[in-house]
Write a protein that holds these residues in place. Structure first.
Motif, short mmCIF file in Angstrom:
data_model
loop_
_atom_site.label_atom_id
_atom_site.label_comp_id
_atom_site.label_asym_id
_atom_site.label_seq_id
_atom_site.Cartn_x
_atom_site.Cartn_y
_atom_site.Cartn_z
N ASN A 21 38.71 47.10 33.46
CA ASN A 21 39.24 46.55 34.72
C ASN A 21 39.47 45.04 34.64
O ASN A 21 39.37 44.35 35.65
N SER A 44 47.20 48.08 44.96
CA SER A 44 46.66 47.09 45.89
C SER A 44 45.14 47.18 46.03
O SER A 44 44.50 46.19 46.40
N ASN A 45 44.59 48.34 45.71
CA ASN A 45 43.14 48.53 45.82
C ASN A 45 42.40 48.33 44.51
O ASN A 45 41.21 48.63 44.42
N MET A 46 43.09 47.79 43.51
CA MET A 46 42.48 47.66 42.17
C MET A 46 42.01 46.24 41.86
O MET A 46 41.75 45.91 40.72
N ASP A 47 41.91 45.38 42.84
CA ASP A 47 41.45 44.01 42.63
C ASP A 47 42.31 43.30 41.59
O ASP A 47 41.81 42.68 40.65
N ARG A 91 44.61 40.33 40.49
CA ARG A 91 44.85 38.94 40.89
C ARG A 91 46.17 38.40 40.40
O ARG A 91 46.67 37.40 40.93
N MET A 150 50.01 39.64 44.91
CA MET A 150 49.11 39.83 43.78
C MET A 150 49.41 38.85 42.65
O MET A 150 49.36 39.20 41.47
N ARG A 172 38.98 35.33 39.98
CA ARG A 172 38.47 36.69 39.82
C ARG A 172 39.58 37.71 39.98
O ARG A 172 40.58 37.48 40.64
N GLY A 173 39.38 38.88 39.35
CA GLY A 173 40.34 39.97 39.46
C GLY A 173 41.04 40.24 38.15
O GLY A 173 40.96 39.47 37.20
#
Length: 285
Positions: free
Chosen positions: A61, A81-84, A86, A110, A172-173
């Motif tokens: 991830n 959109s829900n996968m963090d 960045r 994003m 982060r992300g």
């Protein structure tokens, strides 16, 4: 005819299919572990879990590689959109992005980044190659792909420079790297990141070859011209699939031009020892 030649370059570096030669096969269980279904997308997979030469592991991830995200359906957009995420680094050419009907990525929030460019190449020689498609052979297709791989590390250096900058950033992300099929331009970029992290080349090559498992002809029929789709499968395959020799050619050219992959990263992308150390702290466990 020149337009047909340029179309040949774009298709050679963007289209793909699920057929794979024996030398290209990778276990489906490995592919199934990495592949993430994305409605309207293709070849979306996680680059985590690989072991480095010193025994560490690439974080899951943290970096995803993918084909085009421009045609994601609503469920695909929601999942992304829900996968963090960045940042998204889109390697598609200007002409490829202009064919994208939804154009939702720049407003997706994003960290979307792209660059206007057109892949180069000898238009005259390519025009000659495509003047009579019936004379095209698997060997001529393979030679064209191999030459394209030799030039891409320099041609896409600005994009790969941005990729490393985003990965090194303290934000982060996860980072998503994509092109049209997620196999050639994305394949080289991903291979460079894994190499910088210390993943052995044999493993890097296996990740690259997973595109033959993660893609199928039906998903990219629209990217293939009528002239080429009418050709025998054995002629089309070197163009629409991936072969280990392609990635080998890219790495061999970087070593010939710079002396080593590390020197390419440093001199062309500005990724020196300090940046690599930071990258490892962020992406390895």
């Amino acid at each position: 005819m020149k337009a047909l030649a340029l179309a040949g370059i774009a298709m050679a570096l963007a289209a793909t299919c699920s057929l794979a030669a024996k030398e290209q096969e990778v276990s489906s269980s490995t592919a199934d572990t990495r592949m993430i279904p994305m409605e309207g997308g293709r070849n979306f997979r996680d680059v985590g879990g690989y072991r480095t030469a010193d025994g560490r592991t690439v974080r899951w991830n943290a970096l995803y590689r993918s084909g085009s995200l421009g045609n994601l359906q609503k469920s695909g957009m929601a999942r992304l959109s829900n996968m963090d995420i960045r940042t998204i680094i889109d390697l598609r050419m200007t002409t490829e992005r202009k064919r994208d009907q939804s154009n939702w990525l720049p407003i997706a929030g994003m960290g979307y980044w792209t660059r206007d460019y057109q892949l180069g190449g000898d238009a005259a020689s390519l025009a000659q190659m495509f003047r009579d498609p019936s004379k095209l052979t698997a060997d001529s297709m393979r030679a064209m792909m191999t030459q394209g791989y030799r030039t891409m590390p320099k041609e896409l250096a600005p994009q790969y420079r941005e990729l490393f900058a985003r990965l090194i950033s303290p934000a982060r992300g996860a980072v998503v790297l994509n092109c049209t099929a997620g196999k050639d331009r994305t394949g080289i970029g991903t291979a460079l990141v894994l190499t910088a992290l210390g993943v052995p080349y044999e493993t890097v090559r296996e990740d690259y070859l997973l595109s033959n498992t993660g893609l199928n002809m039906d998903s990219v029929q629209g990217a293939i011209s009528p002239q080429l789709s009418a050709l025998p499968a054995e002629v089309i395959q070197p163009l629409v699939g991936v072969e280990g020799a392609y990635l080998d050619a890219a790495f061999a050219q970087m070593k010939a031009d710079y002396g080593s992959i590390e020197a390419y990263l440093d001199r062309e992308l500005g990724v020196g020892r300090g940046e690599i150390d930071t990258l490892k702290r962020r992406m390895l466990i």
